[in-house]
Design a protein around this motif. Structure first.
Motif, PDB file in Angstrom:
ATOM      1  N   SER A 131       4.418   0.206 -11.219  1.00  0.00           N
ATOM      2  CA  SER A 131       4.565  -1.047 -10.459  1.00  0.00           C
ATOM      3  C   SER A 131       5.620  -0.908  -9.365  1.00  0.00           C
ATOM      4  CB  SER A 131       4.885  -2.226 -11.383  1.00  0.00           C
ATOM      5  OG  SER A 131       6.096  -2.019 -12.064  1.00  0.00           O
ATOM      6  N   ASN A 132       6.672  -0.120  -9.599  1.00  0.00           N
ATOM      7  CA  ASN A 132       7.684   0.125  -8.562  1.00  0.00           C
ATOM      8  C   ASN A 132       7.106   0.878  -7.369  1.00  0.00           C
ATOM      9  OD1 ASN A 132       9.720  -1.245  -9.860  1.00  0.00           O
ATOM     10  ND2 ASN A 132      10.522   0.579 -10.874  1.00  0.00           N
ATOM     11  N   GLY A 133       5.996   1.571  -7.578  1.00  0.00           N
ATOM     12  CA  GLY A 133       5.330   2.265  -6.491  1.00  0.00           C
ATOM     13  C   GLY A 133       4.806   1.311  -5.424  1.00  0.00           C
ATOM     14  N   TYR A 134       4.688   0.029  -5.747  1.00  0.00           N
ATOM     15  CA  TYR A 134       4.221  -0.984  -4.792  1.00  0.00           C
ATOM     16  C   TYR A 134       5.377  -1.779  -4.175  1.00  0.00           C
ATOM     17  CZ  TYR A 134      -0.479  -0.007  -6.382  1.00  0.00           C
ATOM     18  OH  TYR A 134      -1.662   0.625  -6.663  1.00  0.00           O
ATOM     19  N   ALA A 135       6.593  -1.348  -4.402  1.00  0.00           N
ATOM     20  CA  ALA A 135       7.771  -2.076  -3.908  1.00  0.00           C
ATOM     21  C   ALA A 135       7.784  -2.203  -2.390  1.00  0.00           C
ATOM     22  CB  ALA A 135       9.057  -1.410  -4.395  1.00  0.00           C
ATOM     23  N   THR A 136       7.244  -1.237  -1.676  1.00  0.00           N
ATOM     24  CA  THR A 136       7.261  -1.291  -0.209  1.00  0.00           C
ATOM     25  C   THR A 136       5.915  -1.726   0.378  1.00  0.00           C
ATOM     26  OG1 THR A 136       6.676   1.043   0.001  1.00  0.00           O
ATOM     27  CG2 THR A 136       9.045   0.489  -0.067  1.00  0.00           C
ATOM     28  N   THR A 137       5.011  -2.217  -0.477  1.00  0.00           N
ATOM     29  CA  THR A 137       3.706  -2.688  -0.011  1.00  0.00           C
ATOM     30  C   THR A 137       3.757  -4.202   0.134  1.00  0.00           C
ATOM     31  OG1 THR A 137       2.608  -0.883  -1.174  1.00  0.00           O
ATOM     32  CG2 THR A 137       1.231  -2.753  -0.519  1.00  0.00           C
ATOM     33  N   SER A 138       3.529  -4.697   1.357  1.00  0.00           N
ATOM     34  CA  SER A 138       3.504  -6.143   1.596  1.00  0.00           C
ATOM     35  C   SER A 138       2.188  -6.745   1.146  1.00  0.00           C
ATOM     36  CB  SER A 138       3.685  -6.458   3.079  1.00  0.00           C
ATOM     37  OG  SER A 138       4.970  -6.119   3.507  1.00  0.00           O
ATOM     38  N   TRP A 139       1.082  -6.137   1.554  1.00  0.00           N
ATOM     39  CA  TRP A 139      -0.241  -6.619   1.173  1.00  0.00           C
ATOM     40  C   TRP A 139      -1.264  -5.520   1.400  1.00  0.00           C
ATOM     41  CZ3 TRP A 139      -3.669  -6.494   5.244  1.00  0.00           C
ATOM     42  CH2 TRP A 139      -3.145  -6.619   6.525  1.00  0.00           C
ATOM     43  N   THR A 140      -2.428  -5.683   0.778  1.00  0.00           N
ATOM     44  CA  THR A 140      -3.509  -4.721   0.936  1.00  0.00           C
ATOM     45  C   THR A 140      -4.774  -5.449   1.354  1.00  0.00           C
ATOM     46  OG1 THR A 140      -4.192  -4.914  -1.370  1.00  0.00           O
ATOM     47  CG2 THR A 140      -2.572  -3.208  -0.856  1.00  0.00           C
ATOM     48  N   ALA A 141      -5.627  -4.757   2.088  1.00  0.00           N
ATOM     49  CA  ALA A 141      -6.939  -5.276   2.454  1.00  0.00           C
ATOM     50  C   ALA A 141      -7.962  -4.241   2.029  1.00  0.00           C
ATOM     51  CB  ALA A 141      -7.014  -5.535   3.954  1.00  0.00           C
ATOM     52  N   LEU A 142      -8.888  -4.643   1.200  1.00  0.00           N
ATOM     53  CA  LEU A 142      -9.874  -3.745   0.627  1.00  0.00           C
ATOM     54  C   LEU A 142     -11.244  -4.060   1.195  1.00  0.00           C
ATOM     55  CD1 LEU A 142     -10.401  -1.636  -1.739  1.00  0.00           C
ATOM     56  CD2 LEU A 142     -11.103  -3.632  -3.059  1.00  0.00           C
ATOM     57  N   THR A 143     -11.972  -3.029   1.611  1.00  0.00           N
ATOM     58  CA  THR A 143     -13.364  -3.179   2.040  1.00  0.00           C
ATOM     59  C   THR A 143     -14.223  -2.332   1.123  1.00  0.00           C
ATOM     60  OG1 THR A 143     -12.705  -3.457   4.345  1.00  0.00           O
ATOM     61  CG2 THR A 143     -15.007  -2.897   3.934  1.00  0.00           C
ATOM     62  N   VAL A 144     -15.140  -2.964   0.407  1.00  0.00           N
ATOM     63  CA  VAL A 144     -16.083  -2.235  -0.433  1.00  0.00           C
ATOM     64  C   VAL A 144     -17.229  -1.800   0.470  1.00  0.00           C
ATOM     65  CG1 VAL A 144     -17.688  -2.416  -2.356  1.00  0.00           C
ATOM     66  CG2 VAL A 144     -15.429  -3.466  -2.532  1.00  0.00           C
ATOM     67  N   ARG A 145     -17.373  -0.486   0.660  1.00  0.00           N
ATOM     68  CA  ARG A 145     -18.441   0.042   1.521  1.00  0.00           C
ATOM     69  C   ARG A 145     -19.769   0.076   0.788  1.00  0.00           C
ATOM     70  NH1 ARG A 145     -17.340   5.390   2.710  1.00  0.00           N
ATOM     71  NH2 ARG A 145     -15.493   5.428   1.419  1.00  0.00           N
ATOM     72  N   SER A 146     -19.741   0.512  -0.484  1.00  0.00           N
ATOM     73  CA  SER A 146     -20.982   0.573  -1.266  1.00  0.00           C
ATOM     74  C   SER A 146     -20.644   0.832  -2.726  1.00  0.00           C
ATOM     75  CB  SER A 146     -21.901   1.678  -0.730  1.00  0.00           C
ATOM     76  OG  SER A 146     -21.297   2.944  -0.909  1.00  0.00           O
ATOM     77  N   THR A 147     -21.665   0.758  -3.547  1.00  0.00           N
ATOM     78  CA  THR A 147     -21.534   1.110  -4.958  1.00  0.00           C
ATOM     79  C   THR A 147     -22.715   2.002  -5.331  1.00  0.00           C
ATOM     80  OG1 THR A 147     -22.755  -0.830  -5.714  1.00  0.00           O
ATOM     81  CG2 THR A 147     -20.365  -1.056  -5.564  1.00  0.00           C
ATOM     82  N   SER A 148     -22.484   2.860  -6.298  1.00  0.00           N
ATOM     83  CA  SER A 148     -23.543   3.709  -6.831  1.00  0.00           C
ATOM     84  C   SER A 148     -23.241   3.914  -8.307  1.00  0.00           C
ATOM     85  CB  SER A 148     -23.575   5.050  -6.092  1.00  0.00           C
ATOM     86  OG  SER A 148     -24.568   5.887  -6.653  1.00  0.00           O
ATOM     87  N   GLY A 149     -24.014   3.274  -9.154  1.00  0.00           N
ATOM     88  CA  GLY A 149     -23.742   3.323 -10.583  1.00  0.00           C
ATOM     89  C   GLY A 149     -22.384   2.718 -10.880  1.00  0.00           C
ATOM     90  N   ASN A 150     -21.486   3.504 -11.459  1.00  0.00           N
ATOM     91  CA  ASN A 150     -20.135   3.033 -11.795  1.00  0.00           C
ATOM     92  C   ASN A 150     -19.103   3.386 -10.733  1.00  0.00           C
ATOM     93  OD1 ASN A 150     -21.045   1.971 -14.161  1.00  0.00           O
ATOM     94  ND2 ASN A 150     -20.312   3.624 -15.460  1.00  0.00           N
ATOM     95  N   THR A 151     -19.551   3.886  -9.580  1.00  0.00           N
ATOM     96  CA  THR A 151     -18.629   4.310  -8.521  1.00  0.00           C
ATOM     97  C   THR A 151     -18.624   3.282  -7.400  1.00  0.00           C
ATOM     98  OG1 THR A 151     -19.091   6.608  -9.057  1.00  0.00           O
ATOM     99  CG2 THR A 151     -18.030   6.180  -6.939  1.00  0.00           C
TER     100      THR A 151
END
Length: 167
Positions: free
Chosen positions: A110-130
């Protein structure tokens, strides 16, 4: 005589409401009826002004938002990053952070996110469980880190990641 009595009360109440409608340097003025002689309304003075509060500012409005896919494996990855954006690291840990930490502790992960203000995620596609994604992570110093790759999801939990930093 009863009509005049009610007319007087109505005028007094209307006057009290009108007094409340006038702002007093941004402080609300409550109108409260308290025990007093008949046909009398007492207006209490305003309370001391509350100290200013810190307000969380969301990511910029210019951020592109894509509709979330209805695929359950994609929903897991979206929920993971939503939890990170809300600083709810325990939820993110339970959605897969524990597996991604590769034996590390919750605190170090969780400390690894100390310098992260926010994230934006784009799901490009899915294939099975990926789930194939692009990820932008705004840092507290204003810089942006961009990643691309995939997550593997099983049983509603992220079990593996293959992410590469592209900028």
């Amino acid at each position: 005589m009863e009509t005049k009595k009610w007319a007087a009360v109505t005028l007094m109440v209307a006057g009290a409401v009108a007094a409340c409608a006038v702002p007093n340097q941004g402080t609300a003025v409550p109108a409260v009826a308290v025990a007093a002689p008949p046909n009398t309304i007492v207006i209490q003075p305003p309370a001391a002004a509350a100290p200013p509060q810190t307000v969380y500012v969301a990511p910029p409005a210019t951020q592109t938002v894509y509709p979330a896919p209805a695929v359950p494996v994609a929903q897991t990855v979206i929920a993971f990053y939503d939890a990170i954006n809300r600083r709810d690291f325990l939820t993110a840990w339970n959605l897969g952070g524990q597996r991604l930490a590769k034996g590390g502790t919750y605190a170090s992960w969780s400390n690894g996110y100390a310098t992260t203000s926010w994230t934006a995620l784009t799901v490009r596609s899915t294939s099975g469980n990926t789930v194939y994604v692009d990820l932008s992570a705004r840092q507290t110093d204003g810089s942006m880190r961009v990643f691309s790759g995939s997550y593997t999801v099983s049983g509603g939990t992220i079990t593996a990641a293959n992410m590469k930093r592209v900028s």
